[in-house]
Motif scaffolding. Structure first.
Motif, short mmCIF file in Angstrom:
data_model
loop_
_atom_site.label_atom_id
_atom_site.label_comp_id
_atom_site.label_asym_id
_atom_site.label_seq_id
_atom_site.Cartn_x
_atom_site.Cartn_y
_atom_site.Cartn_z
N ASP A 87 7.10 31.24 0.08
CA ASP A 87 6.07 30.33 0.58
C ASP A 87 6.65 29.30 1.54
OD1 ASP A 87 4.16 31.66 -0.78
OD2 ASP A 87 3.74 30.10 -2.26
N ASP A 88 7.90 28.90 1.30
CA ASP A 88 8.52 27.91 2.17
C ASP A 88 8.68 28.43 3.59
OD1 ASP A 88 8.65 26.15 0.10
OD2 ASP A 88 10.75 26.56 -0.39
N ARG A 89 8.71 29.74 3.73
CA ARG A 89 8.96 30.34 5.05
C ARG A 89 7.68 30.88 5.67
NH1 ARG A 89 13.74 34.45 5.00
NH2 ARG A 89 13.38 34.16 7.23
N LEU A 90 6.53 30.63 5.04
CA LEU A 90 5.25 31.09 5.57
C LEU A 90 4.57 29.98 6.36
CD1 LEU A 90 3.90 33.06 2.48
CD2 LEU A 90 4.53 34.03 4.69
N PRO A 91 3.69 30.32 7.28
CA PRO A 91 2.99 29.28 8.04
C PRO A 91 2.02 28.50 7.15
CG PRO A 91 2.14 31.45 8.61
CD PRO A 91 3.34 31.68 7.74
N HIS A 92 2.03 27.19 7.31
CA HIS A 92 1.12 26.31 6.59
C HIS A 92 0.12 25.71 7.58
CE1 HIS A 92 4.31 26.64 3.67
NE2 HIS A 92 3.69 25.86 2.81
N ARG A 93 -1.05 25.37 7.08
CA ARG A 93 -1.99 24.61 7.90
C ARG A 93 -2.75 23.64 7.02
NH1 ARG A 93 -7.39 27.89 9.56
NH2 ARG A 93 -8.15 28.40 7.48
N ARG A 94 -3.17 22.53 7.62
CA ARG A 94 -3.92 21.50 6.91
C ARG A 94 -5.34 21.44 7.43
NH1 ARG A 94 0.21 16.30 6.50
NH2 ARG A 94 1.66 17.23 4.98
N LEU A 95 -6.26 21.28 6.50
CA LEU A 95 -7.67 21.12 6.84
C LEU A 95 -8.17 19.81 6.25
CD1 LEU A 95 -7.23 24.37 5.78
CD2 LEU A 95 -9.36 24.53 7.08
N GLY A 96 -9.14 19.21 6.89
CA GLY A 96 -9.60 17.95 6.35
C GLY A 96 -10.79 17.37 7.09
N GLU A 97 -10.96 16.08 6.89
CA GLU A 97 -12.13 15.35 7.38
C GLU A 97 -11.76 14.56 8.63
OE1 GLU A 97 -14.88 13.08 4.54
OE2 GLU A 97 -13.61 11.50 5.39
N ILE A 98 -12.67 14.56 9.60
CA ILE A 98 -12.46 13.82 10.84
C ILE A 98 -13.60 12.83 11.02
CG2 ILE A 98 -12.19 13.99 13.34
CD1 ILE A 98 -11.72 17.13 11.33
N THR A 99 -13.28 11.55 11.19
CA THR A 99 -14.28 10.52 11.40
C THR A 99 -13.90 9.72 12.66
OG1 THR A 99 -13.05 9.10 9.87
CG2 THR A 99 -14.95 10.29 8.98
N PRO A 100 -14.87 9.07 13.29
CA PRO A 100 -14.57 8.34 14.53
C PRO A 100 -13.91 7.01 14.25
CG PRO A 100 -16.89 8.14 13.99
CD PRO A 100 -16.30 9.09 12.98
N LEU A 101 -13.04 6.60 15.16
CA LEU A 101 -12.45 5.26 15.10
C LEU A 101 -13.34 4.28 15.86
CD1 LEU A 101 -8.63 5.81 15.72
CD2 LEU A 101 -9.70 4.88 13.66
N GLY A 102 -13.40 3.04 15.37
CA GLY A 102 -14.08 2.00 16.11
C GLY A 102 -15.58 2.01 15.99
#
Length: 312
Positions: free
Chosen positions: A268-283
């Motif tokens: 697993d350490d040598r496999l590609p990782h990706r992150r998914l999550g929440e996006i909110t506007p700044l300001g």
């Protein structure tokens, strides 16, 4: 021309046509008839004194003046959303419109349960969903087109938005089961050099992660097949025409994981990782409907934990 003489509904109709690319799609978004859309646009063009669209058969294309107007109207939409937020009375039943941008993967595999619970809990809220690749979903939040997005997070974040990691996935190299005669696992090196690799489009976050992994392993596939959506990649990989690198949620009975050839190591350490999550506007002021949706996402992520969607 006095800007106060402009009609807000006409401007929002212009925005809907510009973003959907057709009068009929704009009518569906606004819940009005197509003739009403045409009438509003004609009145707006008459008031402005110039054409906003070129009509090309069934398609409409922004004119130069229309392109100049579009950013200002989008800003107006953001201001109207902020007015709604400021006017929201604490304790009232939430209602109104919540515009969400979702990557196809997040919407179809990570959030269906949340969408169902939100629509049941807040029946007066119109969920205005749009599905895009992750990069476009993030841009829609940054430009104020939508209040919230859930997508794959890029390695280099956009300074116009705030991101929050909710899931981290370890991508798995897989091939059709028919390439494993006698049930014996197929080796990555042999399959990877013999069959085409089926990949998402270039410049996407997932593609970048896989490309880096390929470079680390010095693995050069004989050919590349590009498809935009991971679900489609899984279907094509199951036919056996190529191999793929997929998140655990898309593994199927007719796909098997390739043997990495790393005895004694943590693969697993040598496999590609990706992150998914929440996006909110700044300001911008927090949108109460977006906050309510985010709370349900957090509750669902806590209940299901990482086991189904991410690696330990």
């Amino acid at each position: 021309m006095n800007p106060l003489h402009l009609d807000t509904q006409q401007l929002l109709t212009f925005l809907a046509v510009a973003e959907t690319g057709s009068f009929s799609s704009a009518a569906l978004r606004l819940h009005i008839s197509q003739p009403a859309v045409s009438k509003r646009l004609a009145q707006l063009e008459d008031r402005l004194g110039f054409a906003l669209f070129d009509r090309m058969g069934q398609r409409v294309v922004l004119t130069y003046r229309g392109e100049q107007l579009l950013p200002a109207v989008r800003e107006m939409q953001s201001c109207l959303d902020d007015i709604f937020t400021a006017a929201e009375v604490s304790g009232e039943a939430l209602g109104g419109r919540l515009a969400l941008s979702l990557s196809h993967y997040a919407g179809l595999h990570l959030l269906p349960g949340v969408l169902e619970r939100f629509s049941e809990r807040y029946p007066q809220v119109l969920l205005d969903l749009s599905f895009h690749d992750s990069e476009r979903a993030i841009d829609q939040v940054a430009t104020g087109e939508t209040a919230l997005a859930y997508a794959t997070l890029p390695p280099r974040l956009d300074d116009r938005v705030r991101t929050r990691v909710l899931w981290e996935e370890v991508m798995q190299p897989v091939v059709a089961r028919r390439h494993c005669p006698g049930g014996m696992p197929a080796g990555l090196e042999a399959i990877g050099k013999r069959l085409p690799l089926i990949l998402p489009a270039e410049a996407t976050s997932t593609r970048t992660a896989i490309d880096r992994w390929l470079d680390d392993r010095q693995l050069l596939p004989p050919a590349i097949i590009e498809i935009n959506q991971l679900d489609s990649i899984a279907v094509l990989a199951a036919t056996g025409v190529g191999w793929a690198v997929l998140p655990p949620t898309l593994l199927r009975d007719d796909l098997v994981r390739l043997d990495l050839g790393d005895p004694g190591g943590n693969g697993d350490d040598r496999l590609p990782h990706r992150r998914l999550g929440e996006i909110t506007p700044l300001g911008r002021a927090p949108h109460p409907l977006a906050e309510a949706f985010s709370e349900l996402v957090d509750a669902a992520a806590t209940l299901q934990g990482p086991a189904e969607n991410v690696a330990d």
